[in-house]
Motif scaffolding. Structure first.
Motif, PDB file in Angstrom:
ATOM      1  N   SER A   1      17.632  13.901  10.360  1.00 53.24           N
ATOM      2  CA  SER A   1      16.899  14.297   9.162  1.00 53.24           C
ATOM      3  C   SER A   1      16.917  13.107   8.206  1.00 53.24           C
ATOM      4  CB  SER A   1      17.566  15.515   8.529  1.00 53.24           C
ATOM      5  OG  SER A   1      16.874  15.893   7.369  1.00 53.24           O
ATOM      6  N   VAL A   2      15.748  12.728   7.697  1.00 46.53           N
ATOM      7  CA  VAL A   2      15.631  11.578   6.797  1.00 46.53           C
ATOM      8  C   VAL A   2      14.802  11.959   5.576  1.00 46.53           C
ATOM      9  CG1 VAL A   2      15.772   9.911   8.702  1.00 46.53           C
ATOM     10  CG2 VAL A   2      13.536  10.643   7.866  1.00 46.53           C
ATOM     11  N   THR A   3      14.798  11.079   4.609  1.00 47.70           N
ATOM     12  CA  THR A   3      13.890  11.195   3.470  1.00 47.70           C
ATOM     13  C   THR A   3      12.922  10.030   3.546  1.00 47.70           C
ATOM     14  OG1 THR A   3      15.572  12.245   2.095  1.00 47.70           O
ATOM     15  CG2 THR A   3      13.702  11.261   0.957  1.00 47.70           C
TER      16      THR A   3
ATOM     17  N   GLN B   1       0.811  -1.212   0.000  1.00 49.66           N
ATOM     18  CA  GLN B   1       0.000   0.000   0.000  1.00 49.66           C
ATOM     19  C   GLN B   1       0.850   1.271   0.000  1.00 49.66           C
ATOM     20  OE1 GLN B   1       0.716  -1.801   2.652  1.00 49.66           O
ATOM     21  NE2 GLN B   1       0.532  -0.656   4.564  1.00 49.66           N
ATOM     22  N   ALA B   2       2.142   1.146   0.360  1.00 46.35           N
ATOM     23  CA  ALA B   2       3.034   2.305   0.421  1.00 46.35           C
ATOM     24  C   ALA B   2       3.520   2.668  -0.982  1.00 46.35           C
ATOM     25  CB  ALA B   2       4.219   2.010   1.339  1.00 46.35           C
ATOM     26  N   LEU B   3       3.360   3.929  -1.321  1.00 42.45           N
ATOM     27  CA  LEU B   3       3.758   4.436  -2.634  1.00 42.45           C
ATOM     28  C   LEU B   3       5.077   5.190  -2.539  1.00 42.45           C
ATOM     29  CD1 LEU B   3       0.287   5.864  -3.713  1.00 42.45           C
ATOM     30  CD2 LEU B   3       1.298   3.652  -4.327  1.00 42.45           C
ATOM     31  N   PRO B   4       5.834   5.241  -3.632  1.00 47.73           N
ATOM     32  CA  PRO B   4       7.082   6.012  -3.614  1.00 47.73           C
ATOM     33  C   PRO B   4       6.806   7.502  -3.382  1.00 47.73           C
ATOM     34  CG  PRO B   4       6.987   4.597  -5.552  1.00 47.73           C
ATOM     35  CD  PRO B   4       5.637   4.563  -4.909  1.00 47.73           C
ATOM     36  N   VAL B   5       7.510   8.081  -2.445  1.00 46.87           N
ATOM     37  CA  VAL B   5       7.443   9.523  -2.155  1.00 46.87           C
ATOM     38  C   VAL B   5       8.863   9.973  -1.850  1.00 46.87           C
ATOM     39  CG1 VAL B   5       5.085   9.442  -1.225  1.00 46.87           C
ATOM     40  CG2 VAL B   5       7.014   9.201   0.321  1.00 46.87           C
ATOM     41  N   ARG B   6       9.105  11.247  -1.815  1.00 42.50           N
ATOM     42  CA  ARG B   6      10.414  11.779  -1.410  1.00 42.50           C
ATOM     43  C   ARG B   6      10.149  13.005  -0.560  1.00 42.50           C
ATOM     44  NH1 ARG B   6      14.942   9.701  -2.532  1.00 42.50           N
ATOM     45  NH2 ARG B   6      16.058  11.653  -2.497  1.00 42.50           N
TER      46      ARG B   6
ATOM     47  N   TRP C   1      -0.479  14.184   5.821  1.00 43.61           N
ATOM     48  CA  TRP C   1       0.555  14.995   5.204  1.00 43.61           C
ATOM     49  C   TRP C   1       1.614  14.191   4.473  1.00 43.61           C
ATOM     50  CZ3 TRP C   1       5.463  14.139   6.828  1.00 43.61           C
ATOM     51  CH2 TRP C   1       5.700  13.790   8.150  1.00 43.61           C
ATOM     52  N   VAL C   2       1.747  12.902   4.761  1.00 49.12           N
ATOM     53  CA  VAL C   2       2.753  12.117   4.052  1.00 49.12           C
ATOM     54  C   VAL C   2       2.379  11.902   2.582  1.00 49.12           C
ATOM     55  CG1 VAL C   2       3.644  10.919   6.080  1.00 49.12           C
ATOM     56  CG2 VAL C   2       1.821   9.874   4.738  1.00 49.12           C
ATOM     57  N   MET C   3       1.137  12.120   2.242  1.00 53.63           N
ATOM     58  CA  MET C   3       0.699  11.937   0.861  1.00 53.63           C
ATOM     59  C   MET C   3       0.533  13.273   0.118  1.00 53.63           C
ATOM     60  SD  MET C   3       0.842   8.720   0.932  1.00 53.63           S
ATOM     61  CE  MET C   3       0.349   8.367  -0.734  1.00 53.63           C
TER      62      MET C   3
END
Length: 130
Positions: free
Chosen positions: A63-65, A40-45, A126-128
């Motif tokens: 700090s991460v991506t 269900q997790a989609l690629p994001v940056r 907010w992650v999407m």
């Protein structure tokens, strides 16, 4: 291109002063391996600040991506000493949005660590968002 060996057995390459490209690719590979278990997790940056929620005054953060995400979870490479069931706080860089989460999976590969977290108490929109 300049090539150098490291103590952990990996190799670093430098082209025009850019060191760490191979490291970044290895970390992404580790994250991608973990993401296979979360379809269900989609690629994001998305850039975010991750803080380990610990008792006492100890504040560990980095700090991460966020590389993959869904409203209920996120996956990222980390150097923090995080393990299953640890609590973390994520804050999107440049925004005032925060979310609490619990570590639900950790993947180690080639000296790298990928972490999957589940947002608590529920989805994190907010992650999407771009």
């Amino acid at each position: 291109m300049k090539r150098s060996a490291r103590l952990d057995g990996t190799e670093a390459f430098s082209t025009s002063g850019q060191v760490g490209v191979l490291e970044q690719q290895e970390a992404q590979g580790c994250v991608e391996q973990l993401a296979r278990f979360f379809p269900q997790a989609l690629p994001v940056r998305l850039r975010a600040l991750v803080s380990a929620v610990r008792s006492g005054n100890s504040r560990l953060h980095e700090s991460v991506t966020l590389e993959f995400a869904a409203p209920d979870c996120a996956i990222f490479a980390s150097t923090l000493p995080l393990e299953f069931d640890d609590r973390v706080r994520l804050e999107r860089e440049g925004k005032s949005r925060k979310a609490e989460a619990t570590v639900i999976a950790v993947q180690y590969h080639a000296g790298r660590k990928a972490v999957a977290v589940k947002f608590t108490p529920g989805p994190c929109e907010w992650v999407m968002l771009p």
